[in-house]
Design a protein around this motif. Structure first.
Motif, PDB file in Angstrom:
ATOM      1  N   LEU A  42      51.503 -11.419  60.131  1.00 48.66           N
ATOM      2  CA  LEU A  42      51.139 -12.344  59.072  1.00 48.66           C
ATOM      3  C   LEU A  42      51.434 -11.742  57.699  1.00 48.66           C
ATOM      4  O   LEU A  42      52.036 -12.395  56.838  1.00 48.66           O
ATOM      5  CB  LEU A  42      49.662 -12.723  59.185  1.00 48.66           C
ATOM      6  N   ASN A  43      51.024 -10.510  57.493  1.00 48.01           N
ATOM      7  CA  ASN A  43      51.288  -9.851  56.209  1.00 48.01           C
ATOM      8  C   ASN A  43      52.778  -9.729  55.932  1.00 48.01           C
ATOM      9  O   ASN A  43      53.225  -9.881  54.792  1.00 48.01           O
ATOM     10  CB  ASN A  43      50.631  -8.469  56.173  1.00 48.01           C
ATOM     11  N   TYR A  44      53.545  -9.437  56.955  1.00 50.90           N
ATOM     12  CA  TYR A  44      54.995  -9.350  56.792  1.00 50.90           C
ATOM     13  C   TYR A  44      55.537 -10.677  56.257  1.00 50.90           C
ATOM     14  O   TYR A  44      56.306 -10.707  55.298  1.00 50.90           O
ATOM     15  CB  TYR A  44      55.674  -8.979  58.116  1.00 50.90           C
ATOM     16  N   ASN A  93      54.485 -11.378  52.623  1.00 51.39           N
ATOM     17  CA  ASN A  93      55.165 -10.526  51.644  1.00 51.39           C
ATOM     18  C   ASN A  93      56.674 -10.753  51.559  1.00 51.39           C
ATOM     19  O   ASN A  93      57.305 -10.303  50.606  1.00 51.39           O
ATOM     20  CB  ASN A  93      54.895  -9.058  51.949  1.00 51.39           C
ATOM     21  N   ASN A  94      57.257 -11.453  52.533  1.00 51.15           N
ATOM     22  CA  ASN A  94      58.697 -11.638  52.550  1.00 51.15           C
ATOM     23  C   ASN A  94      59.117 -13.107  52.544  1.00 51.15           C
ATOM     24  O   ASN A  94      60.175 -13.456  53.023  1.00 51.15           O
ATOM     25  CB  ASN A  94      59.290 -10.950  53.807  1.00 51.15           C
ATOM     26  N   ARG A  95      58.295 -13.929  51.970  1.00 50.87           N
ATOM     27  CA  ARG A  95      58.550 -15.371  51.978  1.00 50.87           C
ATOM     28  C   ARG A  95      58.264 -15.946  50.612  1.00 50.87           C
ATOM     29  O   ARG A  95      57.357 -15.503  49.917  1.00 50.87           O
ATOM     30  CB  ARG A  95      57.605 -15.988  53.006  1.00 50.87           C
ATOM     31  N   ASN A  96      59.001 -16.963  50.247  1.00 50.13           N
ATOM     32  CA  ASN A  96      58.691 -17.681  49.011  1.00 50.13           C
ATOM     33  C   ASN A  96      57.452 -18.518  49.237  1.00 50.13           C
ATOM     34  O   ASN A  96      57.367 -19.244  50.226  1.00 50.13           O
ATOM     35  CB  ASN A  96      59.840 -18.605  48.599  1.00 50.13           C
ATOM     36  N   TYR A 110      41.371  -8.466  53.004  1.00 54.46           N
ATOM     37  CA  TYR A 110      42.510  -7.651  52.563  1.00 54.46           C
ATOM     38  C   TYR A 110      42.953  -8.015  51.148  1.00 54.46           C
ATOM     39  O   TYR A 110      43.320  -7.149  50.367  1.00 54.46           O
ATOM     40  CB  TYR A 110      43.657  -7.845  53.554  1.00 54.46           C
ATOM     41  N   THR A 111      42.913  -9.302  50.805  1.00 55.46           N
ATOM     42  CA  THR A 111      43.390  -9.766  49.502  1.00 55.46           C
ATOM     43  C   THR A 111      42.265  -9.990  48.496  1.00 55.46           C
ATOM     44  O   THR A 111      42.522 -10.326  47.350  1.00 55.46           O
ATOM     45  CB  THR A 111      44.169 -11.086  49.651  1.00 55.46           C
ATOM     46  N   ASN A 112      41.024  -9.851  48.950  1.00 59.69           N
ATOM     47  CA  ASN A 112      39.858 -10.132  48.110  1.00 59.69           C
ATOM     48  C   ASN A 112      39.858 -11.581  47.614  1.00 59.69           C
ATOM     49  O   ASN A 112      39.495 -11.871  46.485  1.00 59.69           O
ATOM     50  CB  ASN A 112      39.772  -9.149  46.928  1.00 59.69           C
ATOM     51  N   ALA A 113      40.290 -12.484  48.489  1.00 66.31           N
ATOM     52  CA  ALA A 113      40.336 -13.910  48.164  1.00 66.31           C
ATOM     53  C   ALA A 113      39.046 -14.589  48.598  1.00 66.31           C
ATOM     54  O   ALA A 113      38.304 -14.083  49.440  1.00 66.31           O
ATOM     55  CB  ALA A 113      41.528 -14.561  48.876  1.00 66.31           C
TER      56      ALA A 113
END
Length: 173
Positions: A163-165, A168-171, A28-31
């Motif tokens: 996990l994505n949530y 995307n919503n965490r430092n 998903y992130t291309n990591a």
């Protein structure tokens, strides 16, 4: 301007869904995806090593190389003890990268046991642990902040959405 790369460190006992989620995030992130199991089995096969901590130490170097050129990295391992958790964090810090600890658990022991006993490995020559080996495995309690995803009674897609949530919503450190 390219964003700061991130080291996503997946941890958890075998059979909880950690590798599946780590691979999904990498795609998903291309990591860059690093599997300790794959690296350690390669060391056994190619170098005839009785692997202790070499897989982790080799992975730290590959992760750092990728982070330094701006690639985010997904580290997939049990990461069961404080030492390896500290070392992964040091890799990120030394590469001036962000990092996130992600612990995958399966709180339902019956489901976890079923997963462990029914799975197969896609790593040539890799022997998956038995349920008793998973139960007996050394796994230290966490002291650090982390994202926790409980895969019990949840589809892999719902777990990935969760996990994505959190990502995307965490430092991120």
């Amino acid at each position: 301007m390219k964003t700061r790369p991130t080291l996503y460190v997946f941890s958890g006992l075998p059979g909880v869904g950690k590798s599946t989620l780590a691979k999904m995030l990498a795609s998903y992130t291309n990591a860059t995806y690093l599997s300790i199991d794959t690296i350690e089995q390669a060391l056994r096969d190619l170098c005839s090593l009785n692997v202790q901590g070499e897989g982790y130490r080799l992975s730290y170097r590959v992760a750092k190389d990728n982070l330094q050129i701006g690639n985010s990295v997904i580290a997939d391992s049990c990461n069961p003890i404080q030492l390896t958790r500290d070392e992964w964090q040091e890799v990120a810090c030394s590469a001036d990268a962000a990092f996130m600890n992600i612990e995958i658990i399966c709180s339902n022991h019956k489901i976890h046991k079923q997963r462990v006993e029914s799975r197969s490995s896609n790593i040539p020559n890799f022997a998956l642990p038995s349920w008793q080996e998973v139960v007996d495995r050394e796994y230290h309690e966490w002291k650090e902040d982390r994202v926790i995803i409980d895969t019990a009674k949840k589809s892999i897609d719902k777990s990935f959405f969760e996990l994505n949530y959190y990502i995307n919503n965490r430092n991120i450190g």
